[in-house]
Design a protein around this motif. Structure first.
Motif, short mmCIF file in Angstrom:
data_model
loop_
_atom_site.label_atom_id
_atom_site.label_comp_id
_atom_site.label_asym_id
_atom_site.label_seq_id
_atom_site.Cartn_x
_atom_site.Cartn_y
_atom_site.Cartn_z
N MET A 1 0.85 -1.19 0.00
CA MET A 1 0.00 0.00 0.00
C MET A 1 0.89 1.25 0.00
O MET A 1 1.52 1.54 1.00
CB MET A 1 -0.87 0.00 1.25
CG MET A 1 -2.14 0.81 1.06
SD MET A 1 -2.69 1.56 2.58
CE MET A 1 -2.84 0.18 3.68
N PRO A 45 1.40 -0.29 4.85
CA PRO A 45 1.49 1.10 4.41
C PRO A 45 2.93 1.58 4.39
O PRO A 45 3.70 1.26 5.29
CB PRO A 45 0.69 1.87 5.48
CG PRO A 45 0.25 0.90 6.49
CD PRO A 45 0.70 -0.46 6.12
N THR A 78 0.06 5.03 -5.59
CA THR A 78 -0.25 6.13 -4.67
C THR A 78 -1.26 7.10 -5.27
O THR A 78 -1.28 7.33 -6.48
CB THR A 78 1.01 6.90 -4.25
OG1 THR A 78 0.66 7.74 -3.13
CG2 THR A 78 1.57 7.77 -5.37
#
Ligand code: ADP
Length: 428
Positions: A1, A45, A78
């Motif tokens: 992510m 993340p 992103t």
């Protein structure tokens, strides 16, 4: 992510931002240049910072490289782009911050005005009523007015930004920032609706930056120094984008085995670097790089490498330095031309770095953003892991893969007076 994708306009800025994100608890990968393979997917993340040498490049080249970097980051998943600029908004008379921001906006359009804020209060950079201060001085009264490549002679960021873009530039002043993130977002939306593309935002304290980070949480594009970046992980945690497990600093990488050999390369002429060079010189074997002492680039290079070889026989660390005071710099530039002088010095220092690493130096401190770009380019390193912080905005970094190598890439005006000795002591 890929929570955040960052395009940094110089290498020390990239290490500064990566350091800030890691310290805030967001695992961050620091890549030098635009990778030739797509980003590897990851479930956790994270952020990626791509370091470019675009600050003083010709506009078209800066735009091309920045767009390539942004496309790579967007393809990596992103939705948030962060254009990292210098905390003193360093740019040439031709640009490049405005033009690059315009090109990134074309990839990441948004309805609200794009926040623009280089503030970094920990290092004395604050923005008030759109004017940038360095400590107690307006930017235009600070030593930055003497910078070799990007002399900053106007403290009004609204004016500087407006001179680099055809788009309108507005201001979100401190009273609005102090009302909090919702007020900032509201002001950015109002400016955007009125056709203003960019909003310079005031910030005097970290609390102001936190308000901006909260406001910019989901912004497709932000133009900022590392200050907002330092607070973004906290804002992500509040919004549950980053787990509580990531509270506190993400683990800084531990150094590999490096041996004793160390050197400092100083190509910055900034005031802080001048003091640091003067402090460190008595403890080091000093090699001075004077572009006026030789009629051409080759002469300078060979004489310098010869002195470096002699210096390597010494037990003391080497200090290879081109740093000069503003009056000497002015004389060099008037004789050789600004760009030729800078290119000769950068070329020489980059070759010195390569030579030092070939000779077994594994701890290298580099002072200067452009200088760092040139040095790292010559070393062929492509990914750095962020290690322990030496000074605000400056971490040790470790080259990933290949020869073990520790690099401290210091923006010219950052760091304590004893920065060089302090940095080397941390790894011994
Ligand atoms: P900073 O981080 O302080 O901005 P940089 O490395 O980005 O430092 O910029 C300094 C620039 O000045 C480099 O391009 C460097 O090559 C140039 N420079 C350094 N020393 C000299 C010198 N003695 N004469 C002319 N130019 C120099």
């Amino acid at each position: 992510m890929l929570l955040l994708g960052c395009v940094a306009d110089d290498f020390t800025g990239a290490t500064d931002l990566a350091n800030a994100l890691v310290a805030g608890g967001l695992p961050t990968e620091l890549r030098l240049g635009v990778p030739d393979r797509p980003a590897e997917p990851s479930a956790a993340p994270r952020a990626v910072v791509l370091a470019l040498k675009s600050r003083t490049a010709p506009v078209a080249e800066a735009v091309r490289d920045s767009v390539a970097a942004a496309r790579w980051l967007i393809a990596g998943g992103t939705a948030r782009l962060y254009f990292k600029v210098c905390s003193t908004f360093d740019s040439t008379a031709r640009g490049n911050i405005g033009q690059v921001a315009d090109a990134l906006y074309a990839l990441q359009a948004q309805r609200e005005a794009v926040l623009v804020c280089p503030a970094f209060p920990t290092n004395g950079r604050t923005v008030y009523r759109g004017h940038l201060f360095v400590g107690d001085l307006l930017l235009s009264d600070s030593p930055m007015r003497h910078h070799p490549l990007t002399p900053m002679t106007d403290a009004s960021l609204v004016r500087v930004m407006a001179s680099q873009t055809a788009e309108k530039v507005g201001l979100i002043a401190l009273p609005v920032v102090r009302e909090g993130a919702a007020a900032v977002r509201h002001a950015a939306a109002a400016l955007g609706a009125a056709g203003t593309r960019y909003a310079v935002a005031d910030a005097v304290t970290d609390a102001d930056l936190l308000a901006l980070a909260r406001a910019a949480l989901d912004a497709p594009l932000v133009v900022a120094g590392s200050g907002i970046g330092a607070l973004l992980p906290a804002a992500y945690r509040e919004a549950a984008l980053l787990g509580a497990a990531q509270a506190g600093a993400a683990a800084a990488s531990a150094p590999p085995a490096l041996g004793a050999r160390a050197a400092v390369i100083a190509g910055s002429c900034s005031a802080a670097t001048q003091t640091q060079v003067a402090q460190f010189a008595p403890q080091a074997t000093v090699v001075r790089v004077d572009p006026l002492a030789f009629p051409d680039a080759n002469g300078l290079l060979h004489a310098t490498l010869h002195q470096v070889d002699a210096g390597l026989r010494d037990a003391k660390p080497l200090l290879v330095v081109s740093t000069v005071e503003p009056d000497v710099l002015a004389a060099v530039q008037s004789q050789l031309g600004r760009d030729t002088a800078a290119a000769r010095v950068e070329h020489t220092l980059a070759a010195v770095a390569r030579h030092l690493v070939d000779a077994g130096v594994r701890k290298l401190v580099v002072a200067g953003g452009e200088t760092s770009g040139a040095v790292v380019g010559a070393l062929g390193v492509d990914t750095l892991d962020v290690g322990p912080q030496i000074a605000p905005g400056v971490p040790w970094t470790f080259a990933r893969g290949g020869t073990p190598l520790a690099l401290a890439l210091k923006s010219g005006n950052f760091g304590q007076e004893d920065f060089f000795a302090r940095a080397l002591a941390m790894l011994s």
